[in-house]
Design a protein around this motif. Structure first.
Motif, PDB file in Angstrom:
ATOM      1  N   ALA A 118      12.930   9.282   4.526  1.00 21.15           N
ATOM      2  CA  ALA A 118      12.994   8.125   3.358  1.00 21.15           C
ATOM      3  C   ALA A 118      14.165   7.363   3.026  1.00 21.15           C
ATOM      4  O   ALA A 118      15.279   8.450   2.728  1.00 21.15           O
ATOM      5  CB  ALA A 118      12.183   8.607   2.089  1.00 21.15           C
ATOM      6  N   VAL A 119      14.785   6.359   3.052  1.00 18.45           N
ATOM      7  CA  VAL A 119      15.661   5.641   2.726  1.00 18.45           C
ATOM      8  C   VAL A 119      15.501   4.490   1.717  1.00 18.45           C
ATOM      9  O   VAL A 119      14.290   4.171   1.849  1.00 18.45           O
ATOM     10  CB  VAL A 119      16.721   5.039   3.758  1.00 18.45           C
ATOM     11  CG1 VAL A 119      17.128   6.259   5.012  1.00 18.45           C
ATOM     12  CG2 VAL A 119      15.917   3.963   4.626  1.00 18.45           C
ATOM     13  N   TYR A 120      16.450   4.005   1.023  1.00 20.76           N
ATOM     14  CA  TYR A 120      16.189   3.231   0.033  1.00 20.76           C
ATOM     15  C   TYR A 120      16.466   1.622   0.388  1.00 20.76           C
ATOM     16  O   TYR A 120      17.696   1.501   0.673  1.00 20.76           O
ATOM     17  CB  TYR A 120      16.616   3.551  -1.312  1.00 20.76           C
ATOM     18  CG  TYR A 120      16.381   2.508  -2.360  1.00 20.76           C
ATOM     19  CD1 TYR A 120      14.895   3.070  -3.142  1.00 20.76           C
ATOM     20  CD2 TYR A 120      17.002   1.688  -3.240  1.00 20.76           C
ATOM     21  CE1 TYR A 120      14.523   2.396  -4.138  1.00 20.76           C
ATOM     22  CE2 TYR A 120      16.433   1.109  -4.111  1.00 20.76           C
ATOM     23  CZ  TYR A 120      15.244   1.313  -4.660  1.00 20.76           C
ATOM     24  OH  TYR A 120      14.976   0.491  -5.756  1.00 20.76           O
ATOM     25  N   VAL A 122      11.038   1.063   6.845  1.00 19.88           N
ATOM     26  CA  VAL A 122       9.632   1.423   7.180  1.00 19.88           C
ATOM     27  C   VAL A 122       9.770   2.264   8.630  1.00 19.88           C
ATOM     28  O   VAL A 122       9.003   3.068   8.798  1.00 19.88           O
ATOM     29  CB  VAL A 122       8.671   0.044   7.330  1.00 19.88           C
ATOM     30  CG1 VAL A 122       7.242   0.359   7.860  1.00 19.88           C
ATOM     31  CG2 VAL A 122       8.428  -0.437   6.006  1.00 19.88           C
ATOM     32  N   ALA A 123      10.398   1.886   9.279  1.00 18.74           N
ATOM     33  CA  ALA A 123      10.696   2.400  10.703  1.00 18.74           C
ATOM     34  C   ALA A 123      11.228   3.889  10.331  1.00 18.74           C
ATOM     35  O   ALA A 123      10.720   4.868  11.397  1.00 18.74           O
ATOM     36  CB  ALA A 123      11.554   1.832  11.676  1.00 18.74           C
ATOM     37  N   ALA A 124      12.164   4.045   9.511  1.00 21.59           N
ATOM     38  CA  ALA A 124      12.722   5.629   9.257  1.00 21.59           C
ATOM     39  C   ALA A 124      11.488   6.224   8.537  1.00 21.59           C
ATOM     40  O   ALA A 124      11.370   7.368   8.867  1.00 21.59           O
ATOM     41  CB  ALA A 124      13.776   5.249   8.372  1.00 21.59           C
ATOM     42  N   LEU A 125      10.585   5.571   7.764  1.00 18.97           N
ATOM     43  CA  LEU A 125       9.546   6.342   6.935  1.00 18.97           C
ATOM     44  C   LEU A 125       8.707   6.872   8.300  1.00 18.97           C
ATOM     45  O   LEU A 125       8.119   8.026   8.017  1.00 18.97           O
ATOM     46  CB  LEU A 125       8.790   5.509   6.308  1.00 18.97           C
ATOM     47  CG  LEU A 125       8.251   6.134   4.905  1.00 18.97           C
ATOM     48  CD1 LEU A 125       9.148   7.011   4.058  1.00 18.97           C
ATOM     49  CD2 LEU A 125       7.725   4.814   3.760  1.00 18.97           C
ATOM     50  N   GLU A 126       8.343   6.024   9.127  1.00 22.30           N
ATOM     51  CA  GLU A 126       7.471   6.340  10.120  1.00 22.30           C
ATOM     52  C   GLU A 126       7.808   7.333  10.997  1.00 22.30           C
ATOM     53  O   GLU A 126       6.924   8.376  11.679  1.00 22.30           O
ATOM     54  CB  GLU A 126       7.215   5.123  11.136  1.00 22.30           C
ATOM     55  CG  GLU A 126       6.259   4.014  10.613  1.00 22.30           C
ATOM     56  CD  GLU A 126       6.328   2.727  11.267  1.00 22.30           C
ATOM     57  OE1 GLU A 126       5.578   1.880  10.893  1.00 22.30           O
ATOM     58  OE2 GLU A 126       7.045   2.826  12.261  1.00 22.30           O
ATOM     59  N   GLU A 153      18.005   5.395  15.001  1.00 22.85           N
ATOM     60  CA  GLU A 153      16.585   5.026  15.834  1.00 22.85           C
ATOM     61  C   GLU A 153      16.040   3.706  15.190  1.00 22.85           C
ATOM     62  O   GLU A 153      15.708   2.790  15.960  1.00 22.85           O
ATOM     63  CB  GLU A 153      15.728   6.134  16.045  1.00 22.85           C
ATOM     64  CG  GLU A 153      16.295   7.443  16.824  1.00 22.85           C
ATOM     65  CD  GLU A 153      15.620   8.741  16.889  1.00 22.85           C
ATOM     66  OE1 GLU A 153      16.021   9.647  17.491  1.00 22.85           O
ATOM     67  OE2 GLU A 153      14.367   8.471  16.655  1.00 22.85           O
ATOM     68  N   ALA A 154      15.884   3.825  13.948  1.00 24.50           N
ATOM     69  CA  ALA A 154      15.020   2.726  13.200  1.00 24.50           C
ATOM     70  C   ALA A 154      15.856   1.539  13.183  1.00 24.50           C
ATOM     71  O   ALA A 154      15.271   0.482  13.366  1.00 24.50           O
ATOM     72  CB  ALA A 154      14.921   3.234  11.597  1.00 24.50           C
ATOM     73  N   GLU A 174       0.774  -1.265  -0.019  1.00 24.90           N
ATOM     74  CA  GLU A 174       0.045   0.134   0.160  1.00 24.90           C
ATOM     75  C   GLU A 174       0.798   1.225  -0.021  1.00 24.90           C
ATOM     76  O   GLU A 174       1.444   1.613   1.172  1.00 24.90           O
ATOM     77  CB  GLU A 174      -0.745   0.146   1.372  1.00 24.90           C
ATOM     78  CG  GLU A 174      -1.747   0.991   1.307  1.00 24.90           C
ATOM     79  CD  GLU A 174      -2.874   1.103   0.157  1.00 24.90           C
ATOM     80  OE1 GLU A 174      -3.115   2.194  -0.616  1.00 24.90           O
ATOM     81  OE2 GLU A 174      -3.753   0.020   0.089  1.00 24.90           O
ATOM     82  N   PRO A 175       1.116   1.805  -1.204  1.00 27.61           N
ATOM     83  CA  PRO A 175       2.279   3.090  -1.280  1.00 27.61           C
ATOM     84  C   PRO A 175       1.315   4.254  -0.618  1.00 27.61           C
ATOM     85  O   PRO A 175       0.066   4.203  -0.407  1.00 27.61           O
ATOM     86  CB  PRO A 175       2.043   3.258  -2.683  1.00 27.61           C
ATOM     87  CG  PRO A 175       1.103   2.632  -3.330  1.00 27.61           C
ATOM     88  CD  PRO A 175       0.493   1.559  -2.737  1.00 27.61           C
ATOM     89  N   LEU A 176       2.118   5.235  -0.049  1.00 26.33           N
ATOM     90  CA  LEU A 176       1.907   6.390   0.522  1.00 26.33           C
ATOM     91  C   LEU A 176       1.421   7.657  -0.904  1.00 26.33           C
ATOM     92  O   LEU A 176       2.268   7.628  -1.660  1.00 26.33           O
ATOM     93  CB  LEU A 176       2.780   7.057   1.364  1.00 26.33           C
ATOM     94  CG  LEU A 176       3.248   6.052   2.326  1.00 26.33           C
ATOM     95  CD1 LEU A 176       4.612   6.585   3.067  1.00 26.33           C
ATOM     96  CD2 LEU A 176       2.289   6.040   3.482  1.00 26.33           C
TER      97      LEU A 176
END
Ligand code: PLP
Length: 468
Positions: A419-421, A411-415, A457-458, A29-31
């Motif tokens: 954004a990392v790849y 995902v944890a960084a995005l939250e 942190e992520a 499910e993309p943002l």
């Protein structure tokens, strides 16, 4: 319906995809993105994300640049499309001139297509035509590395090392939708392939011996080209080669009349701190070079194939042209966008800035992640860095592939708003897990500080869950 909405208040639907796009996993499910400016991506749910990977190392000058938008608009008003069979445009000609100014590494002509895969497909066919024009009909074999991604089209996929991606297209006994005359040699991947006690020079020499042996095994007169990314991108995570490797490969190719194709789709256009990544090593001149992502910086779907004078000469003396073409090649609007991006990069000294900020990023990454138990390696060049995750730093044992540690970190960084790849690649049965950082060259030191802190942190959050 979400896109047509004039309400500024995010609704439940605005950040949902609607589910009819087949671009990614069917379960994903993309943002929903409403807008992006500079390094900030604004989501429909009200969240703002700091873009620390430029998509997939694409955005170089940040998002929503007014000068690029103006250049695109002007081009649209003047001419939005003509076919290259009979016509050319100032934007396409100027873009070629800008890239080839000073003849970097003897590169003389450019071909513009729409994606990295198309550029690689063209490069591989160009290598074949070069030998054909010279009567070298036996040269059909390609040698690449077991660590490298070159695209999704048939020939580009065939030289790539992503085994899983090829499986559905292979037929028993070879062939199918996979080019059969391909072999792979070891990756130039020091973290996993340099032996204990082996110096960098010895490592380079061993890798070069293996390539020479492979040329001998196939028969040097049967090899068409050697294909490599100067700095490997997503499959292994920003892996620069050891000193002397690329120059050594060049010398071997020269010895046997084999073409050298360098894939700078991801690592080129300034990303590694020099405009072309190959320029960081003396004596390296590719016969064919591909570039894509940073060329248009995300403002246009554009890629380039740059040809050495010796390839151009063979074509001129032979058939008279490259037997290959696409309807949208050298698309005027794409070329105008890329030209504007490249002019900004030159005018604002952004390649130099990329090199300088790359040093800051390296320092911050090493400081922030020093104590992380899962961080096995931190490596890269310019603003192209990867963090490789392991279960055990001493043994370099990889994490359980079922966990998808890199994706979990992403995902944890995005939250947390960054954004990392994520990346992973299986080389010789070892599945690497990493995340990739490739921010626009306009990134500030303060933003890099946020990125590295959030990444730590992520990572720590995933370590607590999966390393106990
Ligand atoms: N080559 C390299 C090194 C890449 O990283 C990629 C894409 O990630 C490609 C080729 C294929 O480019 P595209 O996805 O634009 O087709």
């Amino acid at each position: 319906e979400a896109q047509g909405s004039t309400s500024t208040k995010p609704t439940q639907h605005q950040h949902r995809s609607g589910g009819r796009l087949a671009h990614r996993s069917f379960n994903h499910e993309p943002l929903m993105v409403n807008s992006a400016h500079g390094l900030q991506i604004h989501l429909a749910n009200g969240q703002t994300i700091l873009d620390a990977c430029g998509g997939a190392a694409v955005a170089t000058i940040g998002h929503n640049n007014d000068e690029v938008k103006a250049a695109v608009q002007t081009q649209m008003q003047q001419v939005s499309y003509v076919h290259t069979q009979a016509f050319t445009t100032r934007s396409a000609e100027d873009l070629a001139d800008l890239l080839l100014e000073g003849g970097p590494g003897g590169l003389e002509m450019a071909l513009f297509v729409c994606s990295g895969s198309e550029a690689m497909e063209a490069a591989l066919k160009l290598a074949r035509q070069y030998h054909y024009e010279r009567g070298e009909t036996e040269r059909v074999h390609l040698v690449a590395r077991r660590q490298g991604y070159h695209g999704n089209t048939v020939a580009a996929m065939s030289v790539s090392s992503n085994v899983a991606r090829k499986l559905p297209y292979q037929m028993e006994g070879g062939g199918g939708l996979v080019y059969p005359h391909v072999s792979h040699v070891s990756p130039a991947y020091a973290y996993r392939y340099q032996r204990e006690g082996e110096s960098e020079d010895e490592f380079t020499a061993r890798l070069l011996r293996e390539i020479d042996d492979e040329f001998q095994r196939v028969g040097p007169g049967r090899v068409m080209a050697f294909v490599a990314e100067p700095v490997v991108g997503a499959t292994a995570g920003c892996v620069p080669p050891p000193k002397g490797y690329l120059a050594g490969v060049r010398a071997l190719c020269d010895k046997y009349g084999i073409l050298l194709i360098l894939d700078e789709v991801m690592c080129g256009a300034g990303r590694c701190g020099s405009f072309f990544a190959f320029e960081q090593e003396e004596g390296v001149t590719p016969d064919i070079l591909t570039m894509a992502k940073g060329l248009g910086g995300g403002y246009a779907a554009i890629a380039g194939v740059l040809m050495h004078a010796r390839v151009v000469d063979a074509l001129k003396k032979g058939t008279g042209s490259f037997v290959h073409g696409h309807t949208y090649q050298a698309h005027p609007v794409s070329c105008a966008a890329a030209l504007a991006v490249q002019r900004i990069i030159r005018r604002d000294g952004l390649v130099e800035r990329c090199a300088a900020m790359g040093e800051v990023l390296e320092r911050l990454l090493r400081e922030e992640l020093r104590a992380c138990r899962s961080v096995g390696d931190v490596r890269g060049r310019g603003l192209f860095w990867a963090v490789e995750f392991v279960r055990d730093k001493d043994t370099k044992e990889t994490l359980d592939p079922g966990v998808g540690f890199g994706v979990k970190v992403q995902v944890a960084a995005l939250e947390r708003g960054v954004a990392v790849y994520p990346g992973s690649g299986t080389v010789d049965g070892v599945r690497g897990d990493h995340v990739l950082l490739a921010p626009p060259y306009t990134v500030t030191e303060e933003q890099l500080g946020v990125v590295c802190r959030v990444l730590r942190e992520a990572i720590e959050c995933q370590e607590a869950k999966y390393l106990g």
